[in-house]
Scaffold this active site. Structure first.
Site, mmCIF file in Angstrom:
data_model
loop_
_atom_site.group_PDB
_atom_site.id
_atom_site.type_symbol
_atom_site.label_atom_id
_atom_site.label_comp_id
_atom_site.label_asym_id
_atom_site.label_seq_id
_atom_site.Cartn_x
_atom_site.Cartn_y
_atom_site.Cartn_z
ATOM 1 N N GLU A 329 0.845 -1.183 0.000
ATOM 2 C CA GLU A 329 0.000 0.000 0.000
ATOM 3 C C GLU A 329 0.882 1.235 0.000
ATOM 4 O O GLU A 329 1.979 1.230 0.537
ATOM 5 C CB GLU A 329 -0.910 0.016 1.233
ATOM 6 C CG GLU A 329 -1.853 -1.155 1.316
ATOM 7 C CD GLU A 329 -2.728 -1.104 2.552
ATOM 8 O OE1 GLU A 329 -2.720 -0.062 3.229
ATOM 9 O OE2 GLU A 329 -3.409 -2.100 2.830
ATOM 10 N N ILE A 334 -3.043 1.445 -3.556
ATOM 11 C CA ILE A 334 -2.489 0.120 -3.323
ATOM 12 C C ILE A 334 -1.680 -0.312 -4.537
ATOM 13 O O ILE A 334 -1.847 0.216 -5.637
ATOM 14 C CB ILE A 334 -3.593 -0.915 -3.026
ATOM 15 C CG1 ILE A 334 -4.488 -1.125 -4.263
ATOM 16 C CG2 ILE A 334 -4.433 -0.487 -1.835
ATOM 17 C CD1 ILE A 334 -5.458 -2.280 -4.108
ATOM 18 N N LYS A 350 -0.432 0.108 -9.921
ATOM 19 C CA LYS A 350 -0.754 0.984 -8.796
ATOM 20 C C LYS A 350 -2.165 1.511 -8.995
ATOM 21 O O LYS A 350 -2.465 2.123 -10.021
ATOM 22 C CB LYS A 350 0.242 2.139 -8.714
ATOM 23 C CG LYS A 350 0.124 2.965 -7.442
ATOM 24 C CD LYS A 350 1.274 3.950 -7.326
ATOM 25 C CE LYS A 350 1.209 4.726 -6.018
ATOM 26 N NZ LYS A 350 2.332 5.676 -5.877
ATOM 27 N N ASP A 440 10.738 13.709 -2.549
ATOM 28 C CA ASP A 440 10.494 12.619 -1.598
ATOM 29 C C ASP A 440 11.572 11.552 -1.724
ATOM 30 O O ASP A 440 11.284 10.358 -1.754
ATOM 31 C CB ASP A 440 9.106 12.022 -1.824
ATOM 32 C CG ASP A 440 8.592 11.281 -0.593
ATOM 33 O OD1 ASP A 440 9.017 11.627 0.521
ATOM 34 O OD2 ASP A 440 7.770 10.364 -0.742
ATOM 35 N N GLY A 460 4.794 10.923 -7.475
ATOM 36 C CA GLY A 460 3.502 11.562 -7.282
ATOM 37 C C GLY A 460 3.558 12.923 -6.624
ATOM 38 O O GLY A 460 2.573 13.648 -6.646
#
Length: 591
Positions: A329, A334, A350, A440, A460
């Site tokens: 997840e 998920i 995904k 990230d 993302g």
């Protein structure tokens, strides 16, 4: 008829019973105790990740009860409201969005079979299999979706929740908790904050000066993107709640914040909920009444879905994929593995529910970035689809898993650390040259193939900078890996990825990032106020690795090395071949 009743069978109590396993939950440490060894890797690995911090005031609002419309192919039905939205998207540039860019390079032409997969994925510039997705706490398979031609836009519906659906509020992290992949914080700026906010007294190590006069940098629409900061006082790490009122003062956060303390920015002008927009425009325009057409408008779920339909592939992946098995997840959805029916090849899928996103406009990044920027050290995306109310992204499957498993349970030597850093810097140098900031970078975002090749994933939450928008200001990322200038709400650029890479190097040496035993908010304050963190096991590293780390963890972003400069550092000469990573994966599997 009245025969003798059969004798009742007596079942004895268990004999020779032994209570060998007793599992409990430690409320203080926030972890399970007494787990059988076979369960530890299934529960602890994902349960120990701190949850993202979300400001519910800026969660994308949904308008239920919109009329259902049929979307055919990859075109949206153009009713009056949708026409305005689509016109905005077509005219949108990087100045107003970090996701939909007119100057994106055209996607390379790739021969595709009828099932939508590239005919020869191994011959692309990517060079190999990869992994999809990241960890998180959202779940929900698509319940309805049209065929490859027609597709029904499902109305509002309740989806079954995952057994481990993440909370929107913050959690204190103990030493063994690791954060979810995804943006953890993003704080909108309310209008009317006092200008000239100063850093708190007693911050001897913070070298970032505050501007004496902070000019508002965000208009009535869009994410703040110019160079002048107008955030709250960084000294108190006051993260204000989103509000359209200009009279609410910033509050000082203490300990673990309430769910309303931190929240995401609205990145796209027409997709931002009104609660996240200032009450007045940042730059006064010419006199005269504002045109009502220029006011930010609430975008319904159906309108957003139709806009997303324009950037995905037509069709339904279930027409050529079988055997979906959930393997993880992420903060946005998920991750499943699936089998291509015609070839038996495994791919990663995904699945992201449009209705469960903290910032639904960031879903465009999941499609656009991986499609437009191809590199051998970036996970490859094959296709993207809208299935019901879910965005499905079909990517290469990385059998080696995430680097997190290795840094947590094994110890890497400098040859292996250099190999990972080299691959990540090669990917970052290409992305940064195109103005893409990942935002990230951490071990969760680094994925491994079965033969040890390293690939960067989880795009993302990236952002775009350009000549028009040279810096960003959104507070996005995972707290322990955030750069100090990002926490201080100062304008930043690609150099925040370099700092995060430095924290990841500490992960590879020490097994965890600095301040990992602290709650996220306290860790952010320590990153902002203190000198750059040091290795716990400094005596175990070579001078070349220490010198390499010193080039990464520089508080002044202007003095921090770039990805291109770091590729020339002597430490990377130690990098081993991809095969040098394989023993670590084997050791992790057999533990």
């Amino acid at each position: 008829m009245f025969g003798k009743r059969k004798k009742r069978v007596e079942i004895s109590a268990p004999s020779n019973f032994e209570h060998r396993v007793h599992t409990g939950f430690d409320q203080h440490e926030q972890k399970f105790t007494g787990l059988p060894r076979q369960w530890q890797s299934l529960i602890e690995e994902s349960a120990r990740r701190p949850k993202p911090l979300v400001d519910p005031a800026c969660i994308t609002s949904i308008q239920p009860g919109a009329p259902k419309t049929i979307v055919r192919g990859s075109k949206g039905a153009k009713d009056g409201a949708l026409t305005l939205l689509l016109d905005e998207f077509e005219n949108m540039s990087v100045t107003r969005s970090n996701s939909l860019r007119r100057d994106s390079p055209p996607p390379p032409a790739r021969a595709r079979q009828e099932n939508g997969m590239p005919e020869e994925p191994a011959t692309t510039a990517r060079g190999g299999p990869g992994k999809a997705g990241s960890r998180g706490r959202f779940a929900g398979h698509s319940e309805a979706g049209g065929g490859s031609g027609d597709r029904r836009r499902a109305g509002p519906e309740k989806r079954p929740k995952s057994s481990r659906e993440g909370s929107g509020g913050p959690q204190e992290s103990s030493r063994d908790k690791r954060p979810l992949s995804g943006p953890d914080v993003g704080t909108p700026q309310p209008a009317g904050l006092a200008s000239g906010a100063k850093l708190a007294a007693g911050r001897p190590f913070n070298t970032y000066p505050r501007a004496d006069t902070d000019h508002p940098s965000r208009g009535a629409q869009g994410e703040p993107h110019d160079v002048a900061p107008n955030g709250p006082s960084a000294g108190g790490l006051a993260i204000p709640q989103s509000s359209s009122s200009s009279s609410r003062p910033p509050t000082r956060a203490r300990g673990a914040p309430s769910p309303g303390v931190l929240g995401p920015h609205a990145s796209e002008p027409q997709l931002a909920p009104p609660a996240c927009t200032p009450a007045a425009p940042a730059v006064p325009g010419p006199p005269g009444p504002r045109s009502p057409q220029r006011e930010p408008q609430r975008v319904s779920h159906e309108q957003f879905r139709a806009a997303l339909q324009l950037v995905v592939d037509p069709g339904d992946p279930r027409s050529y994929l079988d055997n979906f098995i959930k393997i993880g997840e992420g903060s946005t959805g998920i991750v499943c593995i699936a089998t291509v029916r015609s070839s038996g090849k495994l791919v990663a899928v995904k699945k992201m529910d449009l209705r469960k996103q903290q910032r639904r406009e960031l879903l465009f990044n999941e499609v656009v970035i991986m499609r437009d920027y191809q590199h051998e050290n970036v996970v490859e995306m094959y296709n993207s689809y809208l299935v019901g109310d879910e965005l499905w992204v079909v990517m290469e499957f990385l059998e080696g898993g995430a680097l997190t498993d290795i840094v947590t349970h094994t110890r890497m030597n400098e040859e292996q650390i250099a190999a990972v850093c080299l691959a990540v810097l090669q990917a970052l140098s290409v992305l940064h040259a195109q103005g893409v900031i990942h935002r990230d970078i951490k071990s969760d975002s680094i994925l491994l193939t079965h033969d040890g090749r390293v690939k960067l994933s989880d795009f993302g939450f990236c952002a775009q900078v350009s000549k028009e928008v040279p810096r960003r200001k959104s507070l996005v990322g995972t707290p322990y890996w955030m750069a100090p200038e990002l926490i201080s709400r100062l304008p930043y650029g690609p150099e925040v990825d370099i700092w995060s890479l430095g924290i990841m190097v500490i992960e590879m040496v020490d097994g965890e990032p600095p301040y990992f035993n602290e709650p996220p908010l306290k860790a952010m304050k320590m990153i902002r106020d203190n000198l750059p963190p040091r290795l716990k096991n400094l005596h175990k590293v070579s001078p070349s690795l220490k010198g390499f780390l010193d080039r990464l963890l520089v508080r002044d972003p202007a003095q921090r090395a770039t990805a291109a400069e770091l590729l020339k550092h002597p430490f990377l000469a130690k990098a081993g071949p991809p095969a040098s990573i394989v023993p670590l994966m084997r050791q992790n599997r057999t533990r």
